[in-house]
Design an enzyme around this catalytic site. Structure first.
Site: not given
Ligand code: CAP
Ligand code: MG
Length: 431
Positions: A153, A155, A181-182, A304, A354-355, A379
């Site tokens: 991070k 991202k 990251d995505e 996820h 995650s998240g 994070g």
């Molecule tokens: C988490 C994350 C993930 C999300 C996706 C983000 O980061 O990398 O993309 O968790 O959601 O960018 O938010 P943090 P899910 O740990 O910094 O929050 O897993 O619900 O599909």
């Molecule tokens: Mg992400």
């Protein structure tokens, strides 16, 4: 006057489904002036053989290709589809039928595809995961605790070299995985090829220094032929995984990459970015349970599914239903919103939470999710006041504390990295 439509021919409340039928569970709300039966007939019709009007000529075999709405229970309807209307191994075609035009019918105020029972005659044409939970644990040499990973991070913004340095700090702090990251693929400031090269040399260094297996979930998301090249590169650089944004690349591309990963013996990490566009509304769209189910069938190794108490939506019952769908061999819920499913020889998928996770809530997440998961804390490690390495260390300590059933304040007395994390975040549930 003679009826000009034949929707009622697609409803038979006495129909007994055959063991080879594909059965869908929909939640539906008829539009004004439409009865439930009229609406249910339209769902079965438009998703199989029907159209809005009677036809002058029909094939002799028409009855063999028509779906049947056979059980209406309040706002729920079950529809049975004959197996022979589905092409073996063609997942986009299944979606074009059961998740296609019907969502736009004026006769329906709302429609949600809740779950689908897929008979063995359908599932046997798919590989399922190459590794599954046991295979992933073997790959990473992690026996019991959750597998840990972190996304660099912010991202986006780091150069490939900086990114690999963050990866190194994450691994040395004790984590098994680093993840892209995505929305990080190959950009001017961080090219995929460079990231792979730098991360592989940092991984070698981290493995040597820690004596542990370290790996990366590097995002190959892109145009399909480009993704195939990127998967090969990851294989050539000794990585165990590819990461794909399974929804945005599309189901057909995922099927292609599943074949590529079979050849290269690569595991698939599935990020679900965009899912909430169609699964968040409980009255309209497609459930994540169904999406996760078809991802298991095609063969992702980890996906996820949410955290319940993290920063993103997903209730405890939704998340746990998905978890059991992707891990159990037989799903036999008593709930009205989940259908029976026999997974036969298809392996379980590792659930990813995650998240918004940080050391202060890890024990709560594990209490809900169990320990047979991948835990991504991003994070929540990079925001540690002493930086990434201590952040990863604090997260590992929090997992240890949870697994030893010691409270965090107690464990923090002898673990300064955890103490510092708790001083910053406490038990905060991020929004
Ligand atoms: C988490 C994350 C993930 C999300 C996706 C983000 O980061 O990398 O993309 O968790 O959601 O960018 O938010 P943090 P899910 O740990 O910094 O929050 O897993 O619900 O599909
Ligand atoms: Mg992400």
């Amino acid at each position: 006057m003679k009826s000009i439509d034949w929707y009622q021919d697609f409803v038979d409340l006495k129909y007994k489904p055959s063991k080879n039928d594909v059965i869908c569970l929909f939640r539906f709300e008829p539009a004004l002036k439409m009865s439930r039966v009229e609406a249910a007939g339209r769902i079965a019709s438009e998703s199989s053989a029907g159209t809005w009007t009677t036809l002058t000529k029909l094939p002799k075999t028409i009855e063999k290709v028509m779906a049947t709405s056979f059980e209406i229970n309040g706002n729920f309807v079950k529809v049975a589809y004959p197996i022979n209307i589905w092409e073996p191994g063609n997942m986009p075609q299944l979606l074009s039928g059961i998740a296609g035009n019907i969502f736009g019918m004026k006769a329906l105020e709302n429609l949600k595809l809740v779950d689908v029972l897929l008979p063995i005659q359908y599932t046997r044409h798919f590989r399922g995961p190459e590794f599954g939970i046991e295979g992933i644990r073997r790959l990473l040499k992690v026996k019991k605790r959750p597998i840990t990973g972190a996304v660099a991070k912010p991202k986006i913004g780091w150069s490939a070299k900086e990114h690999a340095k963050i990866a190194y700090e994450t691994w040395i702090g004790g984590f098994d995985l680093v993840k892209d990251d995505e929305n990080l693929t190959s950009t001017q400031f961080n090219k995929f090829e460079q990231r792979v090269k730098f991360c592989s040399s940092m991984r070698d260094k981290a493995e040597k220094e820690s004596g542990e297996r370290k790996s990366a979930l590097i995002n190959i998301t892109g145009e399909t032929r480009q993704m195939i090249k990127r998967a090969k590169m990851l294989h050539d650089f000794g990585f165990e995984y590819i990461m794909i944004d399974v929804i945005t690349v599309g189901i057909s591309a995922l099927q292609t990459l599943r074949e590529v990963c079979h050849d290269y013996k690569l595991a698939i990490h599935a990020h679900r970015a965009m899912h909430a566009a169609f699964d968040r509304n409980p009255r309209h769209g497609i459930s994540m349970l169904f999406m996760a189910k078809i991802c298991r069938l095609i063969g992702v190794d980890q996906i996820h599914i949410g955290t319940v108490i993290g920063k993103l939506v997903g209730t405890q019952s939704e998340v746990l239903d998905i978890k059991s769908e992707i891990t159990a061999n037989r799903v036999n819920h008593k709930k009205s919103s989940v259908l029976y499913q026999h997974w036969n020889n298809i392996k379980p998928v590792l659930p990813v939470s995650s998240g918004g996770i940080h050391p202060g809530i890890i024990p709560d997440v594990l209490k809900i999710m169990g320990t047979d998961i991948a835990l991504l804390v991003s994070g929540g490690i990079h925001g540690h006041p002493n930086g990434t390495r201590d952040g990863a260390c604090a997260a590992m300590q929090s997992i240890e504390a949870a697994m030893k059933k010691i409270s965090l304040p107690e464990y923090a007395k002898t673990h300064p990295e955890l103490r510092t994390a708790l001083e910053k975040w406490g038990r905060l549930r991020p929004q």
